[in-house]
Write a protein that holds these residues in place. Sequence first.
Motif: not given
Length: 657
Positions: A359-382
């Motif tokens: 991710i670009e450093m300009d988007a980084v600040e203290p307490n930056t939250s990151i979440r990756m979500q995987h969408d599939h036929e049964m719903g999603s997981s992350g």
Amino acid sequence: MEYPRRTLLGGIATTATIALTGASASATDESSTDTDTDGATDADTVALESVLAYLPASAGGESLVVNAVDYTRRREADEPHEQRPHVPAIDVDPDSIATEVSVASFDDDDYRQPIRILAGAFEIEDDSETAETDDGHEYDRYEVDTGDGFVASLDDLLFVVDDEAVLDDALSAVDGDTDSLLETDDELADAIDRVGDADSYTVQFTDESLLADPDDDGGDIVYVAYGETVIDSDTIELSYVIAFDDEDEITDEVIELIEADFAYMSTESEPTADVDGRFVSLTVERDLEAEREIRDHESPGSFRVDEVDPDDDLLEIELRRGDPTPVEDLTLEVNDEEYDADIWADGHGTIEEGDTIVIEMDAVEPNTSIRMQHDHEMGSSGSATTIFNSFHFEFEYDYEAETIDVTYLDEFPLEGEDIHLVVYDESPHGHITDDGERVEPEPQYKHQPWDGVLEAGAETTLDEIKPGDQLLVTWGGTSSQDSLNQYQINPPGVVDFEYEYADEQLVATLETDVEQPAEAYELLIEDEPADTQWADEYETLTDGDDATIALSVESNHRVSVVWGDDDLHVGATQTSPSIELEYDDGSVEHAGGDELSAADLELDIWSDDGSEQLSLADEVDGTFEAGDTVDLGVDDARDVTLRYDEQSHVGSVFVEQ
């Protein structure tokens, strides 16, 4: 105003799972079910209709949920998460249960499950009491540890009921001496008639609307019924019936919402709803092979950031988990906003364990939250984490002046105007109410001492800070979730305890870095003041000196030391025996400490295969004392704990691998 749509069938499935209390879902274990090529199991086949006959009218209620499961048939399907029945209070092999029927109701937000009935060829070795119903039916009774219910075993049936009257009514209903639930509830009987040929089914009554907007017309439901029938090991047919108040309630929008509920289900084809008067029905097939593939696929996640350099253009984030997954099936959110895949994927077509995203450093600040979500036929997981959430500050408290000096020591420059120093006189972490609402405590003191860019060496002083207070350094907000660092102002002094179990003598030694009156400290036994106190022998506790008192305390008592008018915690101990253990080549040795009766001692031995217990009564004659050794009988022990009188842990040893 936009209203979120209700996911009707998904919600009904969730409610059914809650109603089927005692049935656990687990990944299918081929070794746990004795299934031959014909699909037969340890449990005999028992028709659901014969068990339904036991449901009494007294088990009914508002917002009723009725579940029926033929486990014998369901075991023929290779489901990714198998339903396995569990009976409270007794040990019953789940594979010996053939069928189960249960009733639950949700009246005025209160959940009640008056009766569960399980049938099969089970064996029970637990101790029971013989009891008798008012009508003279004799049964074996097993008490449940929690709640007022009990389990009754009668012939090849187990009744899990919440009181004796329900059991009496159930046995009277099957004998025809009182009304059954199906005889008094025509709507329920009709619902079961529509799905009752399935191998398992659920009927739920509700007075809710399918539409979330209360101003919309249509969607008022009477009940939802769905059945599941095993076609083969890889396929289960699902049949849904939704009954509405009136056929006019069934609008085009309602039909679209019902069909859309199958978006996150592995189906052979897209479902189409059929309308017949006030009833809507659908039939679709679950693709169990596809579901198993999704279950076995590990979604990418578990982020790691080695270092953050503010002079870099990009921040690299390593993924420590995950099977190869197409980028198009993944969504990355940074601070709750979707991030551009053309940036974060960094040229990858798929993402897996060991890959690096950016991710670009300009988007980084203290307490930056990151979440990756995987969408599939049964719903999603992350997978989610917060990065850049710990910064180095130094805290120095002055007990006499009641001030604290705070110094920033990190090299990363911060915007001073976003930094808060927040003081709480209670836990800053809040709590969740019974209604599920998070309540944050109010800080007693908030301060923003800096402006401009905060660099290493910047310092400030806060006044009127007292022992017991907690100081948070936060970014942006002032709650514990915004914290970058925190410091607890403890009362002055540390206490050390030495206990002689044989003589029941306790020695407590107090040391403080600042001069304190001895009467400021109090020693408590089971929260009551002890007869002996430091003030009996000392007037003042001086810097660096040890202050020792000795007293008699019976074993297995909690001893604590508190300070000041608010009784702030200084230290505590439990008066119990102590034994030093040493491990050597599959055995443990008493290497010092108290001598105890071997009959009261038991070893908990943890290995790669799990845990097992070893009673010292079988290994040592009389007293377990220094020099005695015990052969564990386990070659790969990892951790050994010694328990005294089935409760107190009196010794342990960790085995280096």
